[in-house]
Every structure is written in structure tokens, then in C-alpha cells.
Write a protein that holds these residues in place. Structure first.
Motif, short mmCIF file in Angstrom:
data_model
loop_
_atom_site.label_atom_id
_atom_site.label_comp_id
_atom_site.label_asym_id
_atom_site.label_seq_id
_atom_site.Cartn_x
_atom_site.Cartn_y
_atom_site.Cartn_z
N ALA A 170 -21.96 13.13 69.69
CA ALA A 170 -22.06 12.16 70.79
C ALA A 170 -22.73 12.77 72.01
O ALA A 170 -23.57 12.15 72.68
N ILE A 171 -22.38 14.02 72.31
CA ILE A 171 -22.97 14.69 73.48
C ILE A 171 -24.44 15.01 73.22
O ILE A 171 -25.29 14.84 74.10
N SER A 172 -24.77 15.42 72.01
CA SER A 172 -26.16 15.79 71.71
C SER A 172 -27.09 14.58 71.73
O SER A 172 -28.27 14.69 72.05
N ARG A 173 -26.57 13.39 71.38
CA ARG A 173 -27.40 12.19 71.34
C ARG A 173 -27.53 11.51 72.68
O ARG A 173 -28.42 10.68 72.88
N SER A 174 -26.65 11.83 73.61
CA SER A 174 -26.66 11.14 74.90
C SER A 174 -27.76 11.69 75.79
O SER A 174 -27.94 12.91 75.89
N PRO A 175 -28.53 10.83 76.46
CA PRO A 175 -29.57 11.31 77.37
C PRO A 175 -29.01 11.95 78.63
O PRO A 175 -29.72 12.65 79.34
N GLU A 176 -27.73 11.71 78.92
CA GLU A 176 -27.09 12.27 80.10
C GLU A 176 -25.77 12.93 79.71
O GLU A 176 -25.15 12.57 78.72
N ALA A 177 -25.34 13.90 80.54
CA ALA A 177 -24.04 14.52 80.32
C ALA A 177 -22.95 13.46 80.49
O ALA A 177 -23.08 12.54 81.29
N THR A 226 -17.89 20.57 88.97
CA THR A 226 -18.21 19.70 90.10
C THR A 226 -18.32 18.24 89.67
O THR A 226 -17.73 17.35 90.27
N THR A 227 -19.09 18.00 88.61
CA THR A 227 -19.35 16.63 88.17
C THR A 227 -18.39 16.16 87.09
O THR A 227 -18.36 14.97 86.75
N LYS A 228 -17.59 17.08 86.52
CA LYS A 228 -16.61 16.77 85.48
C LYS A 228 -17.25 16.18 84.22
O LYS A 228 -16.73 15.26 83.60
N VAL A 229 -18.40 16.72 83.86
CA VAL A 229 -19.08 16.26 82.64
C VAL A 229 -19.30 17.44 81.71
O VAL A 229 -19.23 18.61 82.11
N TYR A 230 -19.60 17.10 80.46
CA TYR A 230 -19.78 18.10 79.41
C TYR A 230 -21.22 18.10 78.90
O TYR A 230 -21.84 17.06 78.77
N ARG A 231 -21.71 19.31 78.63
CA ARG A 231 -23.04 19.49 78.05
C ARG A 231 -22.94 20.47 76.89
O ARG A 231 -21.95 21.21 76.77
N LEU A 232 -23.99 20.48 76.05
CA LEU A 232 -24.02 21.46 74.97
C LEU A 232 -24.06 22.86 75.54
O LEU A 232 -24.74 23.13 76.54
N GLY A 233 -23.35 23.78 74.89
CA GLY A 233 -23.29 25.16 75.34
C GLY A 233 -24.12 26.09 74.48
O GLY A 233 -24.79 25.66 73.54
N PRO A 234 -24.07 27.39 74.77
CA PRO A 234 -24.90 28.35 74.03
C PRO A 234 -24.56 28.44 72.55
O PRO A 234 -25.43 28.74 71.73
N VAL A 283 -15.90 8.36 78.77
CA VAL A 283 -17.02 7.77 78.04
C VAL A 283 -17.06 8.29 76.61
O VAL A 283 -17.26 7.53 75.65
N LEU A 284 -16.84 9.59 76.45
CA LEU A 284 -16.87 10.18 75.11
C LEU A 284 -15.75 9.62 74.24
O LEU A 284 -15.96 9.33 73.06
N ALA A 285 -14.57 9.46 74.82
CA ALA A 285 -13.45 8.92 74.06
C ALA A 285 -13.75 7.52 73.55
O ALA A 285 -13.47 7.19 72.39
#
Length: 297
Positions: free
Chosen positions: A48-55, A90-98, A60-62
Motif C-alpha cells: 500500500a505504501i509503495s503504490r501510493s503517490p504520497e506518504a 513531524t508529519t506522522k506519515v510512513y515511507r519506504l525505508g532502506p 489511511v493505511l488501515a
């Protein structure tokens, strides 16, 4: 002496659940049908995170993956701990990590685009009766890497390994039109639009208009732009992250590519390019990626 009643556990029975019991309880909280394993839930979050254009945040993820916020938050914490995700305080959002990036790069190294695309080129050539080609983007140019020759006695062929600019010919224009506007602007601003034949587009304004047309149709058409007497129809192919990595084309003798036939071929290259992109790991297109069909023009 009277028997002393055994002491009650310090915690209610539900607090003494085993890990397996806890997993069962979490799975019962799913909202989208049969319960899923912990691995399946974690993969759903990453997807879901990888397909989303935004963090995205936990709410929203749930909703997207059909889990409760509590379960989603637990999975997110574990993925952050494993460096598969990053959390922005700060923004309380998740992004893909290393961690996810390392796996993605390893998968990309394993992709053999010509091998994956070849059977599709064979099928497209059989259906159209024309030569089909595969080009891959290399910086600000593209290179022919594979072709399936037409069965006709008179047929087109390309020189594999040759490099061509991104403004000349349908295979090139299909790639250019699939790039973000910033990259299109960069190409036009910093590259001479040299003519390859008398039909090559050499005007920046004309090229921008052509790109708008290609984006509306979903495919590019060339009539003698790269090689006199030849014509082609092409569509871009996309990698796992949605990036334009190349294009496929149907090419033949110029007089055989009438407007009606080019439209029909365009629909076929669009479908084939989409099938190749799917085999390369591209997810389903979002609503904003849809293009108008050629029949509307």
C-alpha cells in the motif's frame, strides 16, 4: 489448620495469552474476509505504501488494507524497527525505508527485460503481421535491444544496439511522452532537436504538442520520422515503480500504416505494453493515469 485458597493469578487469563492466541485475536480484527497471516498483513502494508503517490498515515493505511488502526499501527512499528519503513515524526506519515529499497534494487538487478518482453513481441508480431521491436531508455536516448521480424517477404528490420534521440520516431516519442513534465522540459531545453529525416519534428512547440497528443492516445505514431519509407506505432513500458524504462513498437512499410490501421495497431501496442509492464512488476494504474482511447479521436 484450614486450607488456604490458592492465590488468583495476578493478571486475567486474557493477559496470559500465548503468541499464537494473540495472532488469532488480531486476525479476527480484519475487515476484508478471511484472516491473513502476519506476513501477508505486513506485505499488504508495504504494498500500500509503495503504490501510493504520497506518504500515508496510519488511518489511511488501515482503511486501504482493511485492518483496524491498532493492528496496522503494530505492523508499522515492526516494519520501522526492521528498517523497511521510515516514520516522519513531524508529519506522522510512513515511507519506504532502506530495507525495502535494498530488496527493490536486488529485484531490479534480476529483471531481464528483453527475456520477459520477448514472448509478447512474438505474439504481437503474429497478430499484426509486422515486425515488433523493444527499445530501452539509456539516459536521454534509447537503444533497440530486441526485435521479432515480420513473416512478410518485404519487411522492416532495425539494427539492434543502435542509439536514437528521444524526439525522433515513435519508440523514442513514446518514452519521452511517458516521462514527467520536468524531464520533458529538461530534454527540450538542453538537447538540439536535430532532424534525422525531413519528417522529424525539430520544433520545441511542435514536439510539446505531439507529446500532448501521445499522452491522450496512449501511443505514438511515426511516419518516416526516423527512416524514410518506414512507419511505426509504439507505446511505453514501465518498471515496478511506474517509471518509463522503454517502449515497444510495430513497424513496417509506410504506405501500409493508414490512419485507421495505425489506430488499430495503437490499441494493440497499448495492451501489449501493459502486459509487459505487469510482468515487470508494475501495479495496476491509478485513476489519474488513465488515457482516452483512440476511438475518441
Amino acid at each position: 489448620m484450614r486450607d488456604v485458597p490458592a492465590a488468583r493469578p495476578a493478571h486475567p487469563a486474557e493477559d496470559l495469552m500465548t503468541t499464537d492466541d494473540s495472532d488469532t485475536r488480531i486476525e479476527a480484527e480484519t475487515k476484508d474476509g478471511p484472516s491473513r497471516s502476519g506476513i501477508a498483513r505486513a506485505l499488504a502494508v508495504i504494498d500500500a505504501i509503495s503504490r501510493s503517490p504520497e506518504a500515508q498515515g496510519v488511518s489511511v493505511l488501515a482503511r486501504e488494507i482493511g485492518l483496524s488502526k491498532a493492528v496496522t499501527h503494530r505492523i508499522l512499528r515492526e516494519l520501522v524497527a526492521g528498517r523497511f519503513l521510515r516514520f516522519d515524526e513531524t508529519t506522522k506519515v510512513y515511507r519506504l525505508g532502506p530495507g525495502a529499497l535494498s530488496i527493490g534494487l536486488a529485484a531490479l538487478r534480476e529483471l531481464d527485460v528483453p527475456a520477459i518482453a520477448h514472448r509478447h513481441l512474438v505474439s504481437l508480431s503474429e497478430r499484426t503481421g509486422e515486425t515488433t521491436t523493444l527499445s530501452l531508455r539509456q539516459g536521454w536516448s534509447r537503444v533497440y535491444v530486441d526485435q521479432v521480424l515480420s513473416s512478410h517477404e518485404i519487411r522492416m528490420s532495425v539494427a539492434l544496439g543502435t542509439s536514437h534521440p528521444l524526439h525522433a520516431g515513435s519508440s523514442s516519442k513514446a518514452i519521452l511522452a511517458a516521462l514527467p513534465d520536468t524531464e520533458v522540459d529538461d530534454y527540450i531545453a538542453h538537447h538540439r532537436l536535430d532532424s534525422v529525416t525531413d519528417a522529424t519534428i525539430t520544433s520545441a512547440d511542435e514536439l510539446r504538442e505531439e507529446i500532448r497528443r501521445i499522452r491522450a492516445l496512449g501511443y505514438a505514431v511515426s511516419s518516416g520520422e526516423r527512416q524514410s519509407g518506414a512507419a511505426s506505432v509504439a507505446a511505453a513500458i514501465h518498471g515496478p515503480a511506474g517509471q518509463a524504462i522503454g517502449s515497444i513498437s510495430v513497424c513496417g512499410v509506410q504506405h501500409m500504416f493508414t490512419r485507421t490501421r495505425s489506430r488499430s495497431l495503437g490499441e494493440q501496442v497499448i495492451a501489449t505494453a501493459a502486459a509487459i509492464s505487469a510482468d515487470l512488476g508494475r501495479g495496476p494504474s491509478r485513476a489519474g493515469d488513465e488515457r482516452r482511447t483512440a476511438s475518441e479521436h
